[in-house]
Design a protein around this motif. Structure first.
Motif: not given
Lengths: 574, 681
Positions: A252-253, A281, A307-308, A356-357, A485, A489, A491-494, B139, B142-144, B243, B245-246, B252
């Protein structure tokens, strides 16, 4: 419960308390560790393994990779016996990514030891390990801890890893390391007698050198830190074995070396950082993050650069502030600060990467601060005050008396002064307290990872075969199941809220239990994605409309990466 | 043609030391071509680099991996087949046509940087889509569920194209949350364009990639291969510089894919790489990137440093002259690209070629396909003779301006017979005169040396003057778009319309006509659009020309690369037992040894000159102080760096001078302290 039974219960509790008072509340550890001293890398590893042997059902120690120098990178997984660490929210805790910031390893080791020792004896600790798991890694940079302990060092050297690097860009690698001229194991300071020198020795305490006023001469010149110009380029100790700063090596950054010294070849170019990154991860259940550094007595949060700023949404900052404020209270002389505003810019840092990630609440603690020497607000003690502290409380262990040494370039010089134990590491007699307060703060943070439960559930027949099922899910802890956050973005699963056992024809999010708004989910109404999760110390309400017969059983389940999955069964018509 | 034959034909150039050492056969048979396996992809494919360079040590003791090198990278995106093809062809063609280059320089080529993406593109059992990611299980929504809703080849034509969905009178917008964004162009109903609100137009159609809502979540192709997002890592967004990100396709973390990481490690380990050319979707050559613009930290350039402007202009001219490409519609967002990383992080010259562009953007090649290809080069070209004459005059003026003597300028533009006669005449002038000519040639820019070399060997001019539209206009050609008197702008001016017009003209089947389709979720829709890759990869008939243009460009660029020659140290008596020792390094290339970005990036030492590296002299005998002299960069076209020391020592004592450079090799000299002395080791 009847009155008699109640009084019996109260009596039993009182008797228990008395017992505890009479016999002091001490739990006999199965593995003793002295907390008034520091441990080498090998000793830290040995204590980790010993704790795993002593508490095999609570502590599991494994290596998550090899350091550049080929050392195992040990992580302790600490959780309740017989439970799956990956099925519950977990916290990552690490230390000594800067190897010279040595007490960070002891704070981590203390955390493993305290949790293991007190599980089953102390209710709060027992509940922590029942609800959560902790991944604790005392040494992110073990190679340089070896070097700091075994080779001459200063309080500030060996911060980086040991990657061979041409630090002075002369085409040679690691050719001008420091030299321990007086053979005391530390790199101290060099002084030369010089009639035109601008420093003078204190007449009462010749160990103290003071700068003389402009226009005067004091007889001594400061030559810098102990060493010789090994490569003859006119500079001393400018190309040591120290490599790059692994706390600038995260994605990140991340910025290249010319923006920020120490960046490394690219994000995760170091095997150590990459190992930690992969571990995290692969475990989306990690919901809180803590890294230990020294020094200055700080609880730091991101961002690391202006800036972040937008990467820390307001809703998340309220959570950060709750922990930061608690930290200031729990750890005297510690301040809760923002990295880029109050310290300096950090790009590609570890804790900011986690925030952030990974999208989780993440802190860096800077262990030890000068105020703690005196236990009162003395933030800029004089040289004399410091020397008194060293003499009277540390019995001179952090100071090397000056001796004369023949230097190949400077002739006769004085070598001595503050040694590597002198300024950044917590004095050993205060180490246990430092460990405990920081551990306790981190447990306050980790103990507020999401914990969700079904609260109210209401079923209502609204048509011949049509039913309404209103479900409330409550999170009793401070950290939401999805930070703002993470939601921002994706990130990951809902989080996923679903109903099975009946055909769901529609569903919608409600604006509270008594609310009337119904934000319809048109597709897959029986499997609802909740990107914003369940807020901290709050609840969500969702209403399902389904076709079923009275007496049918339906199952409602809620799955989250950062909370335990929960499920309940409801019989319609009851 | 054997070496001997060449040498006898070109005595002048034999003296110059440029003799073709290559067999004119395929690359594998050329000595000094080696294929290196530099990594393995996620799916287990090899990533290869081809290294071309004379294997033996040169006069400075440098072998292939020590000499200044150009790296060409292609195939970052799977569908960019033309990049891979050009990269593969470069090796054999350059080895034959620019053989002399490989005595002084090295070429590395990574022809397929993303073999997994290429594998997906080449697999004809699967439908093609106009993207080229490295496939990955993701994914994104993000729905699994992973990769559960990619694109689908609904009409079974082997291509993923587009669906245009009429929304008027339907409830599709409410049901699926899709919006009308486009209208059908009245001039050419194949073209979908955005409405013009000034004319009261309102969008009528949604434009969605071909497919169904596989997972029933109300969204189309939102997570999987070939769809709107998900399904893989885009190697054009996967490097650390800016880069993203996201974002979709970024991965990743930067260099997460093992192939990308292997390429990066290998490139960083090859410290002799002084320039990179990326054959891909970016164009930084027809027009150099903006200078003096930086990212959020204010230090990392989003384009180039001001100090590199001149170099980029010169290379841009070479590119336009050799490839004819004078503009591109490529991707201008270089965030996370290897190209921007190579410049802003690695700190070397880095150029992006779009390889092939819509033909009217390629100046001289505008009419190329229609008339079966147009000869480019020197010779009795009658077509557009006037324009060519103008181009030749421009080139001659440029050569003169760059210090090429008139005799040699004339040499370039002689007929082959006259050239042979001229060489014979030079021979007859005697060894001293010949040596003088040789010296003159040696001091010329490398690209000019290459041209003289090639022509002297009886080959074609590798860098012939390029006829541009401006030349044609000057010559009176009024058929050019820019020359149209009072040309009015209309909807047909959109890039899509231009592509279609060109495809119609040249008979290229690059568009699937819209055809009705009963979509299970959306009702009656139309499926059609550009054939995947049709606007990236040229038709068969144009490929030779694309390859030839890039052989000229890369050969010319290699000729401009910096090279450093270190002269023998000099000794001068300053006083009794006091000596001045000096050494000079000269850059004979056109480009600086290190570009402005490299000086800023400080990744590698520039040039380090050290007196007495073994510390044998007594402390204090180096009177001038610093033993180590550091030089960040040496200017091109003969720029000189100098190291100088005052040494107190006895006459006859030996001192060592060492010159170190990771890019240009190391040299060591032992010098005896005596007036005017110096000796190489």
């Amino acid at each position: 419960m009847n009155r008699l039974l109640e009084s019996v219960t109260v009596g039993a509790v009182l008797a228990g308390s008395w017992g505890a008072v009479l016999a002091q509340p001490h739990v006999e550890p199965r593995h003793e560790i002295a907390w008034n001293r520091y441990y080498t890398a090998d000793q830290i590893d040995e204590h980790m393994r010993a704790l795993a042997r002593a508490y095999p059902d609570i502590v599991r120690v494994s290596s998550i990779g090899e350091s550049l120098g080929g050392r195992d990178m040990l992580v302790a997984t600490v959780t309740a016996p017989g439970s799956d660490d990956r099925a519950k929210p977990a916290m990552w805790i690490d230390g000594t990514i800067h190897a010279n910031e040595i007490q960070a390893a002891e704070v981590c080791l203390y955390s493993v030891w305290y949790l293991a020792t007190n599980y089953g004896h102390n209710d709060a600790i027992t509940e922590l390990l029942d609800d959560y798991a902790f991944y604790i890694m005392p040494m992110v940079n073990p190679d340089s801890r070896v070097v700091w302990f075994e080779q001459p060092s200063t309080p500030h050297s060996r911060r980086a890893n040991q990657l061979p690097m041409d630090n002075d860009r002369d085409g040679l690698v690691d050719e001008d390391p420091p030299d321990d001229l007086d053979g005391d194991g530390s790199i101290t300071q060099m002084w030369k007698q010089d009639p035109r020198g601008r420093w003078a020795r204190d007449r009462y305490d010749p160990r103290v050198f003071e700068r003389v006023p402009a226009g005067e001469f004091g007889g001594w010149t400061y030559l810098g830190s102990e060493g010789i110009d090994n490569d003859g380029d006119g500079r001393v100790n400018e190309d040591t074995t120290d490599g790059h700063d692994m706390n600038r090596n995260w994605p990140s950054d991340w910025q290249p070396n010319y923006v920020q010294f120490g960046a490394g070849a690219f994000p995760f170019s170091a095997p150590e950082t990459e190992s930690v990154g992969r571990f995290c991860y692969e475990r989306p259940n990690i919901a809180a993050f803590q890294s230990y550094h020294n020094t200055g007595g700080m609880v730091l949060r991101g961002p690391g650069a202006r800036h972040r700023t937008a990467d820390y949404p307001r809703a998340d900052l309220r959570v950060y502030d709750a922990f930061g404020d608690a930290g200031e209270e729990m750890m005297p002389y510690y301040r809760y600060l923002v990295i880029y505003e109050d310290l300096y810019d950090v790009h590609g840092g570890e804790a900011t990467w986690a925030a952030e990630s990974l999208g989780i609440i993440s802190f860096t603690n800077e262990l030890w601060t000068v105020g703690k020497y005196f236990q009162r607000d003395v933030n800029r003690p004089s040289g004399e005050q410091m020397m008194r502290f060293r003499d009277r409380l540390q019995f001179g262990t952090t100071f090397k008396d000056f001796t004369e040494v023949e230097h190949p370039q400077h002739g006769t010089v004085l070598v001595g002064g503050l040694n590597k134990w002198s300024s950044r590491s917590t004095p050993t007699f205060m180490l246990e307290e430092e460990c405990h307060r920081n551990f306790a703060f981190t447990m306050f943070h980790g103990g507020n990872m999401p914990k969700v439960a079904f609260d109210r559930i209401e079923t209502e027949r609204i048509g011949d075969r049509l039913w309404s099922v209103k479900v409330e899910i409550r999170n009793e802890k401070l950290i939401p199941t999805r930070t703002a956050r993470a939601a921002q973005k994706g990130i990951g699963r809902s989080d996923v809220l679903s109903v099975s056992g009946a055909e769901v024809v529609s569903s919608g999010a409600m604006d509270g239990w008594w609310g009337t708004d119904f934000d319809e989910v048109r597709h897959e109404p029986g499997r609802v994605l909740l990107n914003r999760g369940v807020p901290g110390q709050g609840a969500i309400v969702h209403r399902f409309l389904l076709e079923a017969e009275a007496g049918d059983e339906i199952t409602v389940s809620f799955e989250a990466e950062k909370a335990r999955d929960i499920e309940t069964t409801v019989t319609l018509g009851e | 043609m054997s070496t001997e034959v060449l040498a006898s034909r070109v005595p002048l150039l034999a003296g110059f030391g440029v003799v073709c050492g290559w067999s004119a056969s395929v690359a594998g048979a050329v000595p000094g071509v080696e294929t290196l396996r530099i990594g393995t992809t996620f799916e287990g494919r090899a990533i290869e680099a081809v290294a071309v360079g004379e294997p033996g040590a040169d006069a400075f003791g440098r072998t292939r991996d020590d000499r200044p090198a150009l790296l060409v990278v292609a195939g970052l995106q799977g569908h960019h087949a033309i990049g891979r093809e050009v990269a593969q062809s470069l090796v054999g063609r350059l080895a034959v046509e620019h053989a002399g280059l490989f005595r002084t320089h090295t070429l590395y080529v990574i022809p397929s940087a993303n073999p997994d993406g290429a594998g997906r593109w080449e697999d004809r059992a699967l439908p093609r889509a106009g993207w080229g990611r490295a496939p990955e299980t993701t994914d994104f929504d993000g729905d699994g569920r992973t990769n559960e809703d990619g694109a689908d080849d609904l009409d079974g034509d082997g291509s993923i194209t587009l669906m245009r969905v009429p929304l008027d009178g339907t409830d599709l917008g409410a049901r699926f949350g899709i919006e009308a964004t486009h209208v059908i162009d009245a001039d050419d109903p194949r073209v979908m364009r955005e409405p013009d609100p000034k004319k009261g137009e309102r969008a009528t159609h949604a434009l969605i990639s071909e497919g169904i809502d596989n997972d029933g979540d109300g969204r189309f192709n939102e997570d999987g291969w070939g769809g709107a997002s998900g399904g893989g890592v885009d190697f054009d967004r996967h490097w650390p510089t800016f880069w993203p990100e996201h974002t979709d396709g970024a991965g990743l973390y930067p260099l997460e894919r093992p192939g990308a990481r292997a390429i990066t490690r290998w490139v960083q380990s090859r410290t002799n790489i002084v320039g990179v050319v990326v054959l891909g979707v970016h164009d930084t050559l027809s027009e150099p990137p903006a200078s003096g613009k930086f990212g959020p930290i204010g230090e990392v350039p989003t384009g180039i440093e001001k100090g590199d402007e001149h170099a980029y202009r010169a290379v841009s001219e070479l590119f336009k002259e050799t490839t004819g490409i004078t503009g591109a519609e490529g991707d201008t967002d270089r965030s996370g690209s290897l190209l921007q990383w190579a410049y802003a992080d690695l700190g070397v010259y880095a150029f992006g070629s779009p390889v092939w562009v819509r033909p009217e953007l390629a100046g001289s090649r505008d009419a190329g396909l229609g008339n079966g290809g147009e000869a480019i080069g020197v010779g009795p070209v009658d077509v557009e003779g006037g324009a060519l004459a103008i181009a030749i005059e421009r080139d001659k003026a440029s050569l003169t301006e760059r210090g090429v003597p008139d005799r040699l300028v004339a040499f370039i533009y002689m007929s082959e017979d006259d050239r042979a006669a001229e060489m014979a005449a030079m021979e007859r002038e005697g060894p001293e005169a010949l040596a003088e000519i040789m010296q003159t040639i040696r001091e010329l820019p490398m690209d000019v040396q290459q041209r003289l070399m090639a022509l002297g060997q009886g080959r074609d001019d590798p860098l012939p003057p390029e006829v541009t539209d401006a030349d044609r206009q000057a010559a009176g050609d009024e058929s050019l778009p820019g020359a149209k008197p009072g040309g009015k702008k209309k909807s047909g001016d959109s890039p899509d319309a231009k592509w279609l017009a060109w495809m119609d003209r040249s008979g290229v089947e690059g568009f699937v006509d819209w055809a009705g389709f009963e979509h299970p979720q959306l009702g009656t829709v139309e499926i059609g659009g550009f054939v995947p890759g049709a606007r990236v990869n040229p038709p068969e008939s144009a490929r030779d020309e694309v390859v030839q243009g890039h052989v000229g460009f890369v050969g010319g660029l290699m000729g401009m690369l910096p090279d450093l020659s270190v002269g023998e140290p000099r000794v001068e008596r300053v006083g009794d037992g006091l000596w001045r020792v000096s050494v000079e390094a000269r850059n004979s290339g056109r480009l600086a040894t290190v570009p402005a970005i490299g000086v800023k990036a400080r990744r590698l030492p520039g040039l380090v000159m050290v007196l007495d590296p073994g510390l044998t002299l007594d402390h204090g005998s180096i009177v001038s102080g610093a033993r180590v002299v550091r030089v960040a960069s040496v200017e091109g076209s003969g720029g000189v760096a100098r190291g100088e020391w005052l040494v107190a020592a006895d006459e006859g004592d030996a001192v060592r001078v060492e010159v170190r450079s990771p890019r240009f090799g190391d040299r060591v000299f032992d010098v005896r302290l005596a007036e005017g002395n110096g000796g190489a080791r």
